[in-house]
Design an enzyme around this catalytic site. Structure first.
Site, short mmCIF file in Angstrom:
data_model
loop_
_atom_site.label_atom_id
_atom_site.label_comp_id
_atom_site.label_asym_id
_atom_site.label_seq_id
_atom_site.Cartn_x
_atom_site.Cartn_y
_atom_site.Cartn_z
N GLY A 150 -17.15 -7.73 -3.34
CA GLY A 150 -16.61 -7.58 -2.00
C GLY A 150 -16.86 -6.20 -1.43
O GLY A 150 -17.80 -5.50 -1.80
N ASN A 154 -14.17 2.31 5.62
CA ASN A 154 -12.73 2.26 5.41
C ASN A 154 -12.00 3.21 6.36
O ASN A 154 -10.77 3.32 6.30
CB ASN A 154 -12.37 2.62 3.97
CG ASN A 154 -12.48 4.10 3.68
OD1 ASN A 154 -13.36 4.78 4.22
ND2 ASN A 154 -11.62 4.61 2.81
N SER A 196 0.81 -1.22 0.00
CA SER A 196 0.00 0.00 0.00
C SER A 196 0.84 1.27 0.00
O SER A 196 1.84 1.39 0.72
CB SER A 196 -0.94 0.01 1.20
OG SER A 196 -1.69 1.21 1.23
N LYS A 207 -13.38 -4.13 6.19
CA LYS A 207 -14.28 -2.98 6.07
C LYS A 207 -15.65 -3.21 6.68
O LYS A 207 -16.25 -2.28 7.24
CB LYS A 207 -14.40 -2.57 4.60
CG LYS A 207 -13.09 -2.05 4.02
CD LYS A 207 -13.23 -1.60 2.58
CE LYS A 207 -11.90 -1.08 2.04
NZ LYS A 207 -12.01 -0.57 0.66
N TYR A 240 -3.71 -0.71 -8.66
CA TYR A 240 -2.70 0.22 -9.16
C TYR A 240 -1.30 -0.37 -9.17
O TYR A 240 -0.33 0.31 -9.46
CB TYR A 240 -2.69 1.53 -8.35
CG TYR A 240 -2.42 1.41 -6.86
CD1 TYR A 240 -1.13 1.26 -6.36
CD2 TYR A 240 -3.46 1.49 -5.95
CE1 TYR A 240 -0.87 1.17 -5.00
CE2 TYR A 240 -3.22 1.41 -4.58
CZ TYR A 240 -1.94 1.26 -4.11
OH TYR A 240 -1.70 1.18 -2.76
#
Length: 273
Positions: free
Chosen positions: A122, A81, A9, A60, A211
């Site tokens: 999800g 989140n 991340s 989440k 990404y």
């Protein structure tokens, strides 16, 4: 931030850039590997020095369940989140994925009445449903490998007041080809075969939540067909701005945070939030 896996991340890079630009020398942002079943115990053990938590998959829904107060958008999406520690020690849950997704899709030209196809069912798909409702979409098709996963989203769509149609994964290319907006929320590699199967319309907007690496085969194919493409990095920045303001109570230094993202917009380094 908490989740599993999270080593990839870029959220720490973005938030730390924001703290530096805002002069918050004593602030730090770190990663904690944590599954959904471990989140409650983790949060219960945090001291008053913690301003909040960014929560990524798979926690989440668990984040929403443990909060003392929940924002309307998080409640509608059925996932959070962001967890913010209140001065009295209670926890507030929000979903800046939704506000961030609305921002990036609006910037990409998505308008009222669009048809939306969501790949995957999800936590990020929940945010996509809430986003579609906020954008005034005429309907959403959720394509997933498990019918039961789609069924779990039907109450969310009902609460949001948006029509939901379910479809099996073998029909993914067909539904992607006919939608005004395609939102891919599936893990790395799952949508790769669709790159050669979808007959893209240039008017379609693709948002791919990945990404790393970038572009994905799906994004590259859509871009080559003339589609507008939004990456997970665009959402990562937009949702981080909302989280920064929750955590600090200050306006986010968006320009500095955007510069932190910009250095990673290249094929080898460009994962999910």
């Amino acid at each position: 931030m908490v989740g599993r896996p999270i080593a990839h991340s870029l959220s720490p890079v973005i938030h730390q850039a924001g703290y530096a630009a805002a002069g918050l020398a004593g602030w730090s942002y770190t990663r904690i590997e944590c599954g959904a079943e471990e989140l409650l115990a983790l949060v219960a053990g945090l001291g008053p020095e913690w301003a909040g938590l960014s929560v990524t998959m798979p926690g989440k829904e668990a984040a929403l369940a443990l909060a003392d107060e929940v924002s309307p958008v998080a409640a509608a999406a059925g996932a959070a989140n962001t967890l913010v520690r209140r001065p009295d020690g209670t926890w507030y849950a929000d979903n800046t994925d939704v506000t961030g997704m609305v921002e990036v899709l609006t910037t990409a030209g998505v308008s009222t009445g669009a048809t939306v196809t969501v790949l995957g069912a999800g936590g990020t798909a929940r945010a996509a449903l809430a986003t579609a409702a906020r954008l005034g979409a005429s309907g959403v098709t959720v394509v997933a490998r498990r019918e039961s996963a789609i069924d779990e989203l039907r109450p969310v769509a009902g609460a949001l007041g948006i029509p939901l149609t379910g479809a099996g994964w073998p029909d993914a290319a067909t539904h992607a080809a006919t939608a005004d907006v395609v939102v891919s929320t599936v893990p790395k590699g799952v949508a790769d075969p669709l790159a050669t199967e979808v007959r893209w319309r240039p008017s379609t907007v693709l948002f791919d939540a990945l990404y790393d690496p970038w572009p994905t085969p799906l994004a590259a194919a859509a871009s080559a067909a003339g589609c507008r493409v939004v990456s997970g990095l665009d959402l990562l920045l937009a949702q981080a701005v909302g989280q920064f303001e929750h955590f600090t109570g200050m306006p986010a230094p968006r320009a500095a945070m955007a510069r932190a993202v910009a250095g990673h917009r290249r094929p080898a380094s460009s994962g999910r939030s």
